[in-house]
Design an enzyme around this catalytic site. Structure first.
Site, PDB file in Angstrom:
ATOM      1  N   SER A 218       0.830  -1.215  -0.067  1.00  0.00           N
ATOM      2  CA  SER A 218       0.060  -0.006  -0.104  1.00  0.00           C
ATOM      3  C   SER A 218       0.816   1.195  -0.042  1.00  0.00           C
ATOM      4  O   SER A 218       1.707   1.329   0.874  1.00  0.00           O
ATOM      5  CB  SER A 218      -0.897   0.025   1.231  1.00  0.00           C
ATOM      6  OG  SER A 218      -0.321  -0.182   2.242  1.00  0.00           O
ATOM      7  N   GLY A 220      -0.268   4.643   0.063  1.00  0.00           N
ATOM      8  CA  GLY A 220      -0.693   5.876   0.274  1.00  0.00           C
ATOM      9  C   GLY A 220      -1.509   6.310  -1.007  1.00  0.00           C
ATOM     10  O   GLY A 220      -2.228   5.515  -1.650  1.00  0.00           O
ATOM     11  N   GLY A 223      -1.913   4.373  -4.175  1.00  0.00           N
ATOM     12  CA  GLY A 223      -2.841   3.348  -4.199  1.00  0.00           C
ATOM     13  C   GLY A 223      -1.845   1.899  -4.060  1.00  0.00           C
ATOM     14  O   GLY A 223      -1.162   1.874  -3.099  1.00  0.00           O
ATOM     15  N   GLY A 249      -5.923   1.079   5.397  1.00  0.00           N
ATOM     16  CA  GLY A 249      -5.114  -0.201   4.802  1.00  0.00           C
ATOM     17  C   GLY A 249      -5.791  -1.711   5.192  1.00  0.00           C
ATOM     18  O   GLY A 249      -6.046  -2.294   4.500  1.00  0.00           O
ATOM     19  N   ASP A 250      -6.528  -1.241   5.951  1.00  0.00           N
ATOM     20  CA  ASP A 250      -7.712  -2.446   6.903  1.00  0.00           C
ATOM     21  C   ASP A 250      -8.761  -2.565   5.757  1.00  0.00           C
ATOM     22  O   ASP A 250      -9.056  -3.917   5.499  1.00  0.00           O
ATOM     23  CB  ASP A 250      -8.106  -1.917   8.048  1.00  0.00           C
ATOM     24  CG  ASP A 250      -7.348  -1.658   9.123  1.00  0.00           C
ATOM     25  OD1 ASP A 250      -6.043  -2.177   9.049  1.00  0.00           O
ATOM     26  OD2 ASP A 250      -7.470  -0.927  10.233  1.00  0.00           O
TER      27      ASP A 250
HETATM   28  O1  LIG Z   1      -2.318  -3.509  16.051  1.00  0.00           O
HETATM   29  P1  LIG Z   1      -1.409  -1.958  15.476  1.00  0.00           P
HETATM   30  O2  LIG Z   1      -0.540  -2.180  14.581  1.00  0.00           O
HETATM   31  O3  LIG Z   1      -1.029  -1.190  16.819  1.00  0.00           O
HETATM   32  O4  LIG Z   1      -2.520  -1.354  14.964  1.00  0.00           O
HETATM   33  C1  LIG Z   1      -3.857  -0.995  15.521  1.00  0.00           C
HETATM   34  C2  LIG Z   1      -4.379   0.529  15.033  1.00  0.00           C
HETATM   35  O5  LIG Z   1      -4.458   0.411  13.746  1.00  0.00           O
HETATM   36  C3  LIG Z   1      -5.729   0.629  13.315  1.00  0.00           C
HETATM   37  O6  LIG Z   1      -6.389  -0.558  12.851  1.00  0.00           O
HETATM   38  C4  LIG Z   1      -5.800   1.384  11.888  1.00  0.00           C
HETATM   39  O7  LIG Z   1      -5.148   0.508  11.071  1.00  0.00           O
HETATM   40  C5  LIG Z   1      -6.476   1.411  14.315  1.00  0.00           C
HETATM   41  O8  LIG Z   1      -7.817   1.072  14.351  1.00  0.00           O
HETATM   42  C6  LIG Z   1      -5.829   0.830  15.343  1.00  0.00           C
HETATM   43  O9  LIG Z   1      -6.520  -0.001  16.277  1.00  0.00           O
END
Ligand SMILES: O=P(O)(O)OC[C@H]1O[C@](O)(CO)[C@@H](O)[C@H]1O
Length: 313
Positions: A218, A220, A223, A249-250
């Site tokens: 990814s 940014g 894309g 990203g999720d």
């Molecule tokens: O587990 P980490 O790498 O600390 O990431 C968690 C965090 O990243 C996020 O999912 C964003 O991608 C937030 O919602 C937060 O919970």
């Protein structure tokens, strides 16, 4: 049951504060607050559920903060198969600066997980894999979980014949890649740390040599760059979308999983992932996406093949 399984070993209560301007050393008046169940795998699952996929979440949850996370999950569609632990689930804080649109993220380390809690998780994970069409392993490891945990979970998924996507960073990613996951989705920094190269094409090829079957980097606003058995593609939105990128990203992971289980071609999977990711930037919090933005972007995502200059969709 045939579902998509997401694993979040370090779940979180995600807080988002909006401030007019973020100034170091100053006191701030918060203009709006959101509170959501978080940690990367929970965000992935919420997006998948909103797209109509049967989705199960597992990982660890505990204490007063964990109870809030579970309560908030009830109003969402993913099925809660989280394992209770004695420790208190962490919080994360995203501060959105309205003057610049920039987001600053603070992630707590998370509660310690005991060896007995890990064993309970492993037996539940084995059972859940029996009904899974795909599994995503997402986010950081909480204290107490060994650094090779994702490698172990990748191997178990492969042994069960379940396609596995790994989205983590640092040493857990390096070890997880050696266990040969089907897909990894590092960002540019994670990929550079894994391979030592800042060139995304070179680094992706190297990550495949290290064990990942497909690499979706990814990048940014640029894309996604996918390097796979079937070819290489770059996919990007037609124009940058402004907003809060937390969780973008999720949502890309959700799009990749959705495309995988519905048998889409790589270019179509990437278009879906980019549209969802950009639509998440337009939404107030991670794990959500703006449906109008998603629907208007999906047919307009530009997918090109670096080898040929274009790719049919
Ligand atoms: O587990 P980490 O790498 O600390 O990431 C968690 C965090 O990243 C996020 O999912 C964003 O991608 C937030 O919602 C937060 O919970």
């Amino acid at each position: 049951m045939s579902m998509i399984l997401t694993v979040t070993l370090n779940t979180a209560l995600d807080l988002t504060h909006h401030v007019p301007q973020l100034v170091p050393h100053a006191s701030h008046r918060v203009t709006s607050v959101t509170e959501r169940p978080g940690g990367k795998g929970l965000n992935v699952a919420r997006v998948l559920a909103a797209l109509g996929h049967q989705t199960v979440v597992t990982g660890f949850v505990g204490g007063a903060t964990g109870a809030v996370v579970r309560d908030l999950l009830v109003s969402e569609s993913p099925t809660d198969a989280l394992i209770p632990i004695a420790g208190n689930t962490r919080r994360t804080l995203a501060v959105v600066d309205a003057s610049t649109g920039d987001t600053t993220q603070f992630n707590e380390p998370g509660p310690a997980v005991t060896p007995a809690e890990w064993q309970t998780f492993l037996s539940s994970y084995g059972e859940l894999l029996g009904g899974a069409r795909a599994v995503a392993l997402c986010g950081s490891l909480p204290p107490g979980i060994h650094v090779g945990a994702y490698a172990d979970l990748v191997r178990r998924a492969r042994a069960a014949g379940v396609p596995v996507l790994l989205d983590t960073s640092g040493e857990p990613l390096r070890r997880g890649v050696a266990a040969r996951p089907d897909v990894i989705k590092p960002n540019a920094d994670e990929l550079a740390r894994l391979t030592g190269s800042r060139d995304a094409s070179t680094a992706s090829a190297d990550a495949r040599r290290k064990g990942a079957r497909a690499v979706v980097a990814s990048l940014g606003p640029d894309g996604l760059l996918a390097t796979t058995d079937e070819g290489r593609w770059q996919a990007a939105p037609p124009a940058p979308v402004r907003g809060n990128p937390t969780g973008a990203g999720d949502s890309a992971v959700a799009g990749l999983l959705c495309g995988l289980v519905t048998g889409l071609s790589w270019p179509d999977r990437l278009a879906l992932a980019v549209a969802l990711s950009a639509a998440t930037v337009a939404a107030p919090a991670a794990g959500e996406f703006d449906r109008a933005t998603y629907e208007s972007l999906l047919p307009r995502v530009e997918v090109t093949s670096p080898a040929s200059g274009s790719a049919p969709r």
